[in-house]
Write a protein that holds these residues in place. Structure first.
Motif, PDB file in Angstrom:
ATOM      1  N   GLN A 274       0.841  -1.184   0.000  1.00 11.43           N
ATOM      2  CA  GLN A 274       0.000   0.000   0.000  1.00 11.43           C
ATOM      3  C   GLN A 274       0.888   1.249   0.000  1.00 11.43           C
ATOM      4  OE1 GLN A 274      -2.742  -0.385   3.374  1.00 11.43           O
ATOM      5  NE2 GLN A 274      -4.367  -0.697   1.881  1.00 11.43           N
ATOM      6  N   PRO A 275       0.676   2.188  -0.924  1.00  9.56           N
ATOM      7  CA  PRO A 275       1.522   3.385  -0.990  1.00  9.56           C
ATOM      8  C   PRO A 275       1.539   4.146   0.336  1.00  9.56           C
ATOM      9  CG  PRO A 275       0.170   3.222  -2.964  1.00  9.56           C
ATOM     10  CD  PRO A 275      -0.330   2.164  -2.023  1.00  9.56           C
ATOM     11  N   LEU A 276       2.727   4.527   0.744  1.00 11.69           N
ATOM     12  CA  LEU A 276       2.917   5.329   1.949  1.00 11.69           C
ATOM     13  C   LEU A 276       3.308   6.740   1.537  1.00 11.69           C
ATOM     14  CD1 LEU A 276       3.243   5.716   5.025  1.00 11.69           C
ATOM     15  CD2 LEU A 276       5.613   4.891   4.770  1.00 11.69           C
ATOM     16  N   GLY A 277       2.559   7.721   2.023  1.00 13.40           N
ATOM     17  CA  GLY A 277       2.835   9.102   1.666  1.00 13.40           C
ATOM     18  C   GLY A 277       3.612   9.827   2.746  1.00 13.40           C
ATOM     19  N   PHE A 278       4.552  10.685   2.310  1.00 14.42           N
ATOM     20  CA  PHE A 278       5.297  11.539   3.225  1.00 14.42           C
ATOM     21  C   PHE A 278       4.780  12.959   3.030  1.00 14.42           C
ATOM     22  CE2 PHE A 278       7.877   7.860   2.723  1.00 14.42           C
ATOM     23  CZ  PHE A 278       8.558   7.698   3.929  1.00 14.42           C
ATOM     24  N   LEU A 279       4.146  13.496   4.039  1.00 12.10           N
ATOM     25  CA  LEU A 279       3.557  14.824   3.969  1.00 12.10           C
ATOM     26  C   LEU A 279       4.332  15.751   4.893  1.00 12.10           C
ATOM     27  CD1 LEU A 279       1.170  16.580   2.903  1.00 12.10           C
ATOM     28  CD2 LEU A 279      -0.116  15.848   4.917  1.00 12.10           C
ATOM     29  N   GLY A 280       4.675  16.921   4.385  1.00  8.66           N
ATOM     30  CA  GLY A 280       5.422  17.870   5.204  1.00  8.66           C
ATOM     31  C   GLY A 280       5.841  19.071   4.387  1.00  8.66           C
ATOM     32  N   GLY A 281       6.225  20.124   5.056  1.00  7.75           N
ATOM     33  CA  GLY A 281       6.665  21.333   4.381  1.00  7.75           C
ATOM     34  C   GLY A 281       8.031  21.159   3.746  1.00  7.75           C
ATOM     35  N   SER A 282       8.458  22.161   2.984  1.00  9.67           N
ATOM     36  CA  SER A 282       9.775  22.122   2.361  1.00  9.67           C
ATOM     37  C   SER A 282      10.850  22.079   3.442  1.00  9.67           C
ATOM     38  CB  SER A 282       9.968  23.355   1.476  1.00  9.67           C
ATOM     39  OG  SER A 282       9.017  23.379   0.440  1.00  9.67           O
ATOM     40  N   LEU A 453      -0.137   7.638   5.845  1.00  6.30           N
ATOM     41  CA  LEU A 453       0.687   8.840   5.763  1.00  6.30           C
ATOM     42  C   LEU A 453       1.662   8.901   6.927  1.00  6.30           C
ATOM     43  CD1 LEU A 453      -1.988  11.562   4.885  1.00  6.30           C
ATOM     44  CD2 LEU A 453      -0.366  10.499   3.319  1.00  6.30           C
ATOM     45  N   LEU A 454       2.811   9.497   6.642  1.00  5.31           N
ATOM     46  CA  LEU A 454       3.780   9.816   7.662  1.00  5.31           C
ATOM     47  C   LEU A 454       4.045  11.321   7.548  1.00  5.31           C
ATOM     48  CD1 LEU A 454       6.881   7.778   8.687  1.00  5.31           C
ATOM     49  CD2 LEU A 454       7.116  10.224   8.327  1.00  5.31           C
ATOM     50  N   VAL A 455       3.690  12.062   8.583  1.00  2.00           N
ATOM     51  CA  VAL A 455       3.810  13.520   8.553  1.00  2.00           C
ATOM     52  C   VAL A 455       5.156  13.914   9.153  1.00  2.00           C
ATOM     53  CG1 VAL A 455       2.759  15.722   9.175  1.00  2.00           C
ATOM     54  CG2 VAL A 455       1.318  13.709   8.812  1.00  2.00           C
ATOM     55  N   MET A 456       5.945  14.692   8.377  1.00  2.00           N
ATOM     56  CA  MET A 456       7.296  15.060   8.774  1.00  2.00           C
ATOM     57  C   MET A 456       7.375  16.534   9.152  1.00  2.00           C
ATOM     58  SD  MET A 456       9.236  12.350   8.406  1.00  2.00           S
ATOM     59  CE  MET A 456      10.816  13.178   8.481  1.00  2.00           C
ATOM     60  N   GLN A 457       8.202  16.813  10.158  1.00  2.00           N
ATOM     61  CA  GLN A 457       8.501  18.190  10.527  1.00  2.00           C
ATOM     62  C   GLN A 457       9.907  18.233  11.112  1.00  2.00           C
ATOM     63  OE1 GLN A 457       6.019  19.970  13.543  1.00  2.00           O
ATOM     64  NE2 GLN A 457       6.532  22.045  12.911  1.00  2.00           N
ATOM     65  N   ILE A 460      11.622  14.925  11.859  1.00  2.33           N
ATOM     66  CA  ILE A 460      10.975  14.003  12.796  1.00  2.33           C
ATOM     67  C   ILE A 460       9.585  13.644  12.281  1.00  2.33           C
ATOM     68  CG2 ILE A 460      10.197  13.681  15.178  1.00  2.33           C
ATOM     69  CD1 ILE A 460      13.192  13.911  14.919  1.00  2.33           C
ATOM     70  N   ALA A 461       9.195  12.372  12.468  1.00  2.00           N
ATOM     71  CA  ALA A 461       7.839  11.946  12.133  1.00  2.00           C
ATOM     72  C   ALA A 461       6.921  12.348  13.282  1.00  2.00           C
ATOM     73  CB  ALA A 461       7.791  10.443  11.905  1.00  2.00           C
ATOM     74  N   VAL A 462       6.073  13.353  13.051  1.00  2.00           N
ATOM     75  CA  VAL A 462       5.207  13.837  14.124  1.00  2.00           C
ATOM     76  C   VAL A 462       3.893  13.071  14.199  1.00  2.00           C
ATOM     77  CG1 VAL A 462       6.204  16.137  14.238  1.00  2.00           C
ATOM     78  CG2 VAL A 462       4.394  15.690  12.592  1.00  2.00           C
ATOM     79  N   GLN A 463       3.510  12.364  13.136  1.00  2.00           N
ATOM     80  CA  GLN A 463       2.324  11.506  13.186  1.00  2.00           C
ATOM     81  C   GLN A 463       2.410  10.483  12.058  1.00  2.00           C
ATOM     82  OE1 GLN A 463      -1.377  13.596  13.540  1.00  2.00           O
ATOM     83  NE2 GLN A 463      -2.591  11.758  13.835  1.00  2.00           N
ATOM     84  N   TYR A 464       1.985   9.266  12.348  1.00  2.00           N
ATOM     85  CA  TYR A 464       2.103   8.158  11.402  1.00  2.00           C
ATOM     86  C   TYR A 464       0.856   7.293  11.544  1.00  2.00           C
ATOM     87  CZ  TYR A 464       4.196   3.891   9.320  1.00  2.00           C
ATOM     88  OH  TYR A 464       4.465   2.787   8.551  1.00  2.00           O
ATOM     89  N   SER A 466      -3.180   5.999   9.338  1.00  2.00           N
ATOM     90  CA  SER A 466      -4.028   6.042   8.144  1.00  2.00           C
ATOM     91  C   SER A 466      -4.369   7.491   7.822  1.00  2.00           C
ATOM     92  CB  SER A 466      -5.305   5.243   8.373  1.00  2.00           C
ATOM     93  OG  SER A 466      -6.175   5.951   9.243  1.00  2.00           O
ATOM     94  N   LYS A 467      -4.654   7.744   6.562  1.00  2.00           N
ATOM     95  CA  LYS A 467      -4.964   9.123   6.154  1.00  2.00           C
ATOM     96  C   LYS A 467      -6.238   9.614   6.845  1.00  2.00           C
ATOM     97  CE  LYS A 467      -7.368   7.680   1.900  1.00  2.00           C
ATOM     98  NZ  LYS A 467      -7.316   7.734   0.421  1.00  2.00           N
ATOM     99  N   TYR A 468      -7.164   8.724   7.132  1.00  2.00           N
ATOM    100  CA  TYR A 468      -8.402   9.124   7.796  1.00  2.00           C
ATOM    101  C   TYR A 468      -8.111   9.621   9.214  1.00  2.00           C
ATOM    102  CZ  TYR A 468     -10.215   6.351   3.923  1.00  2.00           C
ATOM    103  OH  TYR A 468     -10.464   5.854   2.680  1.00  2.00           O
ATOM    104  N   ASP A 469      -7.283   8.892   9.943  1.00  2.00           N
ATOM    105  CA  ASP A 469      -6.947   9.295  11.306  1.00  2.00           C
ATOM    106  C   ASP A 469      -6.199  10.625  11.321  1.00  2.00           C
ATOM    107  OD1 ASP A 469      -8.151   7.098  12.379  1.00  2.00           O
ATOM    108  OD2 ASP A 469      -6.316   5.910  12.523  1.00  2.00           O
ATOM    109  N   ILE A 470      -5.278  10.784  10.377  1.00  2.00           N
ATOM    110  CA  ILE A 470      -4.454  11.993  10.380  1.00  2.00           C
ATOM    111  C   ILE A 470      -5.265  13.215   9.987  1.00  2.00           C
ATOM    112  CG2 ILE A 470      -2.544  13.129   9.144  1.00  2.00           C
ATOM    113  CD1 ILE A 470      -1.077  10.444   9.267  1.00  2.00           C
ATOM    114  N   PHE A 471      -6.168  13.077   9.034  1.00  2.00           N
ATOM    115  CA  PHE A 471      -6.974  14.222   8.624  1.00  2.00           C
ATOM    116  C   PHE A 471      -8.104  14.517   9.619  1.00  2.00           C
ATOM    117  CE2 PHE A 471      -4.699  13.846   4.728  1.00  2.00           C
ATOM    118  CZ  PHE A 471      -4.785  15.083   4.111  1.00  2.00           C
ATOM    119  N   GLU A 472      -8.658  13.486  10.215  1.00  2.00           N
ATOM    120  CA  GLU A 472      -9.749  13.703  11.159  1.00  2.00           C
ATOM    121  C   GLU A 472      -9.251  14.030  12.558  1.00  2.00           C
ATOM    122  OE1 GLU A 472     -13.000  13.877  10.578  1.00  2.00           O
ATOM    123  OE2 GLU A 472     -12.613  13.613   8.438  1.00  2.00           O
ATOM    124  N   PHE A 473      -8.108  13.455  12.945  1.00  2.00           N
ATOM    125  CA  PHE A 473      -7.605  13.636  14.304  1.00  2.00           C
ATOM    126  C   PHE A 473      -6.114  13.983  14.288  1.00  2.00           C
ATOM    127  CE2 PHE A 473     -10.890  10.268  14.319  1.00  2.00           C
ATOM    128  CZ  PHE A 473     -11.889  10.933  15.014  1.00  2.00           C
TER     129      PHE A 473
END
Length: 604
Positions: A274-282, A453-457, A460-464, A466-473
């Motif tokens: 399953q594709p894993l997305g890395f979301l984060g600013g530049s 999704l794995l959210v980067m800042q 550091i991975a600040v949240q990892y 499902s996309k539903y959990d990350i967008f809703e919570f």
């Protein structure tokens, strides 16, 4: 007296030999220094270019000390009765030394102009360093190297001081054209001096002019090819891209650290088909993770395992080169090989050992899959952005990678083309049987392509999750911002289900039990409810401050409780469709907005 043409033949003989030797040593030195990171680089660089700085007579004197009768080389050649001093060989050595810096520096500049991404992607396609040099680096640097060779020849042809010091001026043996000119003037024979001066000018300029004409013709052909570029709006509907099935895999495991400028990258995750997305600013470290997995960058420490194969392990001293990792890497600018056609680009990524027939068949299959078969003989500069992306994707998949790394693949495309190619990519990833990592800073792309999704800042991975959990919570304020939430307020806890929104000046009822760890409350702009029912909880009067129009929606900037003082004085943003706005805009103020307790986001 008849004119003695021996200076011409001696000069040509000496210059051609010097250019031949300089060509190989200059290119080798330039390529080596390009990647050299050891000690004393500045000193080595200084030695290489010193003949360009020192007076020719000083260079000749140093050569005389080296090759003379009492010099190290002279003593070695004395037993075999061979002398370099006062021979045409000495003239060739002097010409080689003084022309070397021009060849070295110009070739080095040509190598430095090559896009690093092109070379790095070639490594991920399984090519060895020697293959990359012969098939990519050297062809791309060839115009610069040709110019360097011409300059080196002209410099060798005109060398005087060092040659006179080492080889002397022996008519018919070592007398080159520059010395013939000098001694003709000394003897008062101006006609002979003029003859040789014109001859050396003609010979030198002829080579330079020929190279310039060749480059102009090449550029004109390239410009004519640009006119054949398919326009972006002419992209055709796309069909699924069949990719070869891969053996059953166990996925990707990454646990790495790397010291970077300004922060430390530290991340651990695993991924399956399953594709894993890395979301984060530049600058969050997303692309660096992909480069470490591909082997382009080396982590400070950690471990990377793909399908039970250890790609990197700092403790066990394992670090597979990119060509052995079986990684497909699609970078932002696609990094197509500019000197290769579409078909040749795709063929470059095919497994080694295939027959010519098998290569042709596989390339045709890939071209049909991306609907570019009629563009097989085009070059990258003749393709639109979308076509380049599809060629790069076909090239990556042709190598049959076990992992596909996509580094912001839509960042170089306009909105229309991005929308068109989205379906192609979704179908490709649906049929691909390997690990897929997708880097983006666009929340809609992340949501569309990646179940997880794995959210980067700041590394550091600040949240990892499902996309539903990350967008809703979203767990933190920064994650909520990255996922598009625009309305935030600091909070003070009143009770387990009531908070004081400090920045909004109101008390809010919440569904989720509140703990002391929460510091902010937020709500997404499209989830605000403009209502006439004042009985619902969390409903407050509001005044419109300003609006921003988009093609389908209106963004409304609202001030709660009382009118605003200026256009910057607002509390929250609401997004409504234009149909809703057409009804709403004529209603008298104040309006009323409801912050639905079910939609409120509590975060740290």
């Amino acid at each position: 007296m008849p004119l003695d043409f021996s200076p011409l033949w001696i000069s040509l003989k000496v210059s051609l030999l010097a250019t031949f030797v300089t060509f190989f040593f200059g290119i080798a030195a330039a390529y080596w220094m390009l990647g050299y990171r050891g000690k004393g680089k500045s000193l080595i660089e200084g030695i290489f270019v010193s003949p360009l700085i020192l007076p020719p007579t000083v260079v000749g004197f140093l050569l005389l000390l080296l090759f003379g009768k009492n010099g190290p080389v002279g003593k070695l050649t004395e037993p075999v009765n061979f002398s370099i001093v006062f021979t045409w060989y000495g003239a060739a050595i002097a010409a080689t030394v003084v022309s070397f810096p021009l060849m070295y520096k110009t070739a080095q500049g040509a190598f430095e102009q090559i896009d690093r991404n092109v070379l790095q992607v070639a490594r991920t396609l399984g090519a060895s360093e020697l293959t990359i040099f012969w098939r990519i680096t050297l062809p791309l640097a060839f115009p610069g190297i040709l110019a360097a060779t011409t300059l080196a020849f002209a410099r060798a042809l005109g060398e005087f001081g060092a040659t006179l010091m080492l080889a002397g001026n022996i008519p018919g043996q070592t007398q080159t054209i520059p010395m013939a000119i000098y001694f003709a003037v000394e003897a008062g024979d101006m006609n002979e001096a003029w003859f040789w001066a014109i001859a050396i000018i003609v010979i030198s300029l002829s080579g330079i002019v020929a190279v310039n004409v060749w480059q102009e013709v090449r550029q004109k052909r390239r410009d004519r090819g640009e006119g054949e570029t398919t326009r972006e709006g002419e992209e055709r509907p796309l069909s699924p891209h069949p990719s070869p099935p891969l053996p059953t895999s166990s996925g990707l495991f990454v646990d790495i650290e790397k010291e970077l400028a300004g922060f430390k990258l530290k991340v651990a995750f695993s991924s399956d088909e399953q594709p894993l997305g890395f979301l984060g600013g530049s600058g969050a470290g997303k692309s660096m993770i992909l480069r470490c997995i591909a082997g382009i960058e080396t982590p400070t420490k950690g471990r990377i395992v793909l399908n039970k194969r250890v790609l990197f392990d700092s403790e066990q001293k394992i670090n597979l080169p990119p060509r052995n990792r079986r990684i497909g890497f699609l970078v932002q600018n696609y990094a197509l090989f500019p000197h290769m056609s579409v078909a040749q680009n795709i063929a470059f990524g095919l497994p080694k050992g295939l027959s010519a027939v098998a290569i042709r068949q596989e390339v045709e299959t890939q071209l049909i899959a991306v609907q570019l078969q009629e563009l097989a003989n085009r070059y990258p500069h003749q393709l639109s952005g979308g076509q380049q992306q599809r060629v790069a994707l076909a090239r990556a998949l042709a190598s049959q990678p076990q992992a596909l790394l996509l580094d912001e693949p839509f960042s170089a495309l306009d909105t229309y083309l991005r929308s068109q190619l989205t379906q192609q990519m979704l179908e490709t990833l649906a049929s691909y049987r390997g690990v897929t990592l997708f880097v983006t800073h666009d929340m809609e792309e992340a949501y569309r392509f990646c179940p997880n999704l794995l959210v980067m800042q700041q590394g550091i991975a600040v949240q990892y999750g499902s996309k539903y959990d990350i967008f809703e919570f979203p767990a933190t304020l920064s994650v909520a911002q990255l996922t598009g939430c625009k309305n935030f307020s600091r909070i003070v806890l009143n009770s387990s289900q009531q908070v004081e929104a400090i920045d909004w000046g109101c008390t809010l009822q919440v569904v989720e039990p509140v703990s002391d760890s929460f510091s902010h409350v937020g709500i997404r702009a499209h989830q605000l409810i403009l209502t006439d029912d004042l009985s619902c909880e969390n409903t407050f009067p509001c005044w419109l401050v300003k609006t921003i129009e988009t093609p389908h929606r209106m963004t409304l900037f609202l001030k709660l409780h009382h009118p605003s003082i200026n256009s910057s004085d607002y509390h929250i943003q609401a997004e409504v469709f234009k149909e809703k706005w057409a009804i709403l805009k004529d209603k008298p103020l104040p309006w009323h907005v409801r912050l639905d307790p079910l939609r409120l986001i509590l975060m740290k």
